[in-house]
Design an enzyme around this catalytic site. Structure first.
Site: not given
Ligand code: AHR
Length: 656
Positions: A46, A240, A374-375
């Site tokens: 990332e 994120c 993602n989350e």
């Protein structure tokens, strides 16, 4: 016998004949279990901690296209310099106009500070390039310098070249610079040398010697460290940043492909996520884009695993529906996923496949996996994921889909999402855990009781965040090693695992701990890196049961802080046993390889150990080799191997 003699006998027996008191571990070589997936173990990349721009992406110029919100951020200008916005690249419209100042002692130009400095090495060559045009019908000239602002020598310039800008049309000019000395906090400086002015756009500086020599390339030392892990998977581009702080700032892969000059800038959420680590100049140039990610995965032998937005901006940062794409408006997002598969795998006749071919890769990248979201959490996630799954299954049934179980490894969000992922029949579920020591020890048994009929597990982001010690240190990596015995033992269900985050610039980090640290010239592998590397390089082909006192070795009562797993490598004909000793005393272990075929004995063997006398320390740029794996030869001749596992260590025993 007096007390002294009794004590002496005890010392002799435990010291010299320690084997008498050895604890036994039994490896059943006749009972191979699950196959280890080729996707174990992997990497998660990332752009956090200046991992891409200012890190892996070897570009040395910050704000090379003058398109940061403050157009001259990263630049100092002098003389007559103005910013224009009608440049040749429509998605990066800004450029600078240099005009002469009519005075023999005054000059026009600008200099760039790079990412925490422009660092260059004596003996290396650096490719400067610029898009430029002369302001009038006369040629103009610029002088380009690599400078050391603190130089005590006669000149600040460590390398210098001139370029004649011989056209009124936009053209790319390149010149190589070979500095005379190594400078860490250098700058790039450009002087206008002619009376005729000029326009400059996309001012770029790369080391010539990038990984595999790619012009729009990656830092060689950093990619080498990735390759040395022999990763099975590369998850990218986040994290994120996939979601964005709002939908506008989500990662959009289509903006990251095509000519590098025309990839529009995106802000990087990590510039403002933590106010105590605030980096207002942190943007994403997308110079390292999806084409480069696919190429990187291919060149380090990893399966690419792109993650795309599910239409939910970061749920931590948005608690209202404004940042959620309505379910009936998701089609552009779904198209992004379908088009990405076409970009990676499509042939030359397809729209996106053609772009890949034009970018230099006629062969398909062979994409097999895609992650959506993602989350994410709550009902809003499966509601949106469902139409993606339908469209992907319909068009690309062979592609395996990765869903999310939220930001934590337990609790309401997690408990809600796993059944939902089963209902949607995703192929793998991504789990994230940044947690303290006890978590990593207790979770060595985490996957022993998972449902074998549902989706497989992707431990997509994890790292031991020790209590009060959120930085890299040996004890944290020991906890990770202990936990990973459980990943290995459960190879039938755990198909991917990636430590996170991967990279951090020593001057620009937002998040610790990380796997690899670097400055502009050097990099260092942490002990967490070595744990990952040892597991990956010695992952073997199939699991073998290993027990102590008849039970799996998970630090249970009576096992005194020992964790173990074992595999067989069918290619090398080796049995591989990993033992983590979390206790404070060395342990004598008798490793019995039970079930060897009649007449077969173990032959040569070796042991790799990672240990440190200081549990709180780790490698650093200044001392990169203080805790590194140490290899020794084992004395092997029967079906039993007697070993002493050092206190608080991670050891791997490899026998033929
Ligand atoms: O790895 C850092 C961050 O941790 C990732 O961006 C996110 O997925 C998680 O919260």
């Amino acid at each position: 016998m007096n007390i002294k003699t009794i004590l002496l006998s005890f010392v002799v027996l435990t010291g010299v004949c320690g084997r008498i008191f050895a604890e036994e571990m039994v490896v059943r070589v006749d009972k191979p279990g699950a196959y280890i997936q080729p996707t174990m173990y992997g990497l998660f990349f990332e752009d956090i901690n200046y991992a891409a721009d200012g890190g892996l992406y070897a570009e040395m110029i910050k704000n090379r296209s003058f398109d940061f919100p403050q157009a001259l951020m990263g630049w100092d200008s002098f003389g007559n310099v103005s910013v224009m916005d009608d440049g040749p690249f429509d998605r990066n419209p800004n450029y600078v106009r240099l005009k002469a100042v009519n005075h023999p002692h005054k000059s026009t130009g600008l200099s760039n500070e790079g990412f925490f400095g422009v660092a260059f090495r004596k003996g290396e060559s650096y490719r400067f390039s610029v898009w430029a045009r002369s302001a009038g019908d006369k040629a103009s000239k610029i002088r380009v310098e690599l400078i050391d602002p603190s130089a005590v020598s006669e000149s600040q310039a460590m390398a210098s070249r001139t370029i004649d800008i011989d056209s009124e049309e936009w053209k790319r000019y390149t010149v190589n610079l070979a500095p005379e000395s190594t400078v860490v906090k250098g700058r790039l400086r450009i002087f206008l040398e002619s009376e005729e002015g000029c326009d400059l756009e996309h001012v770029s500086l790369f080391p010539v010697d990038t990984w595999n020599g790619h012009e729009n390339g990656l830092r060689k030392d950093l990619v080498q460290k990735l390759a040395d892990i022999k990763p099975g998977i590369l998850r990218f581009p986040g994290g994120c940043i996939v979601e964005g702080t709002d939908l506008a700032s989500r990662y959009q892969w289509k903006n990251s492909v095509g000519p590098v000059e025309n990839r529009p800038l995106n802000e990087n959420r990590w510039h403002y996520t933590f106010r105590h680590r605030h980096f207002p100049d942190y943007y994403q140039s997308y110079g390292l884009g999806f084409y480069e990610y696919f190429l990187l995965a291919e060149e380090i032998g990893a399966e690419p695993l792109p993650v795309l937005s599910v239409g939910l901006a970061c749920q931590y940062q948005n608690d209202d529906m404004k940042a959620h794409v309505p379910v009936d408006s998701l089609q552009p997002y779904i198209d992004d996923a379908l088009d990405l598969i076409e970009f990676a795998n499509g042939d030359i006749d397809s729209e996106w496949g053609r772009l890949r071919v034009r970018m230099g890769h006629p062969e398909p990248f062979g994409l097999k996996f895609i992650a959506i979201g993602n989350e994410q959490w709550g009902e809003e996630y499966p509601l949106r994921l469902e139409p993606f799954v339908r469209a992907l299954r319909d068009r690309y049934p062979e592609i395996r889909i990765v869903g999310s179980s939220g930001p934590t490894a337990s609790g309401d969000k997690f408990d809600y999402l796993w059944p939902e992922m089963k209902r949607l029949k995703v192929d793998l579920v991504d789990e994230h855990y940044y947690a303290p020591e006890e978590f990593f020890l207790s979770q060595a048994t985490r996957y022993d009781s998972y449902d074998r009929k549902g989706p497989k597990v992707f431990a997509g982001e994890y790292a031991c965040h020790a209590k009060g010690k959120k930085y890299n240190h040996f004890n944290a990596s020991l906890m990770e090693a202990a936990f990973m015995t459980g990943l290995e033992r459960n190879a039938d269900i755990v198909h991917m695992a990636t430590y996170a985050p991967l990279f951090a610039h020593v001057e620009g980090w937002q998040w610790r701990p990380d796997m690899i640290w670097f400055d502009n010239l050097n990099s260092v592998a942490t002990t967490s890196y070595y744990v990952q590397q040892i597991y990956s390089v010695h992952k073997g082909s199939r699991t073998l049961p290993i027990t102590m006192g008849g039970r799996i070795v998970t630090g249970a009562e009576g096992q005194h802080g020992l964790y173990a797993s074992s595999v067989v490598d069918d290619e090398t004909n080796e049995y591989i046993v990993k033992i983590v000793n979390t206790s404070e005393s060395a342990r004598n272990i008798s490793l019995r390889f039970k079930g060897l075929k009649r007449g077969r004995l173990l032959s040569e063997g070796r042991c790799i150990t990672l240990a440190s006398s200081d549990m709180d320390s780790d490698n650093s740029l200044e001392n990169p080799d203080i805790i590194i794996p140490v290899e020794s030869i084992l004395d092997v001749s029967s079906e039993t191997l007697s070993v002493t596992v050092p206190a608080q260590s991670f050891s791997v025993y490899i026998v033929k």
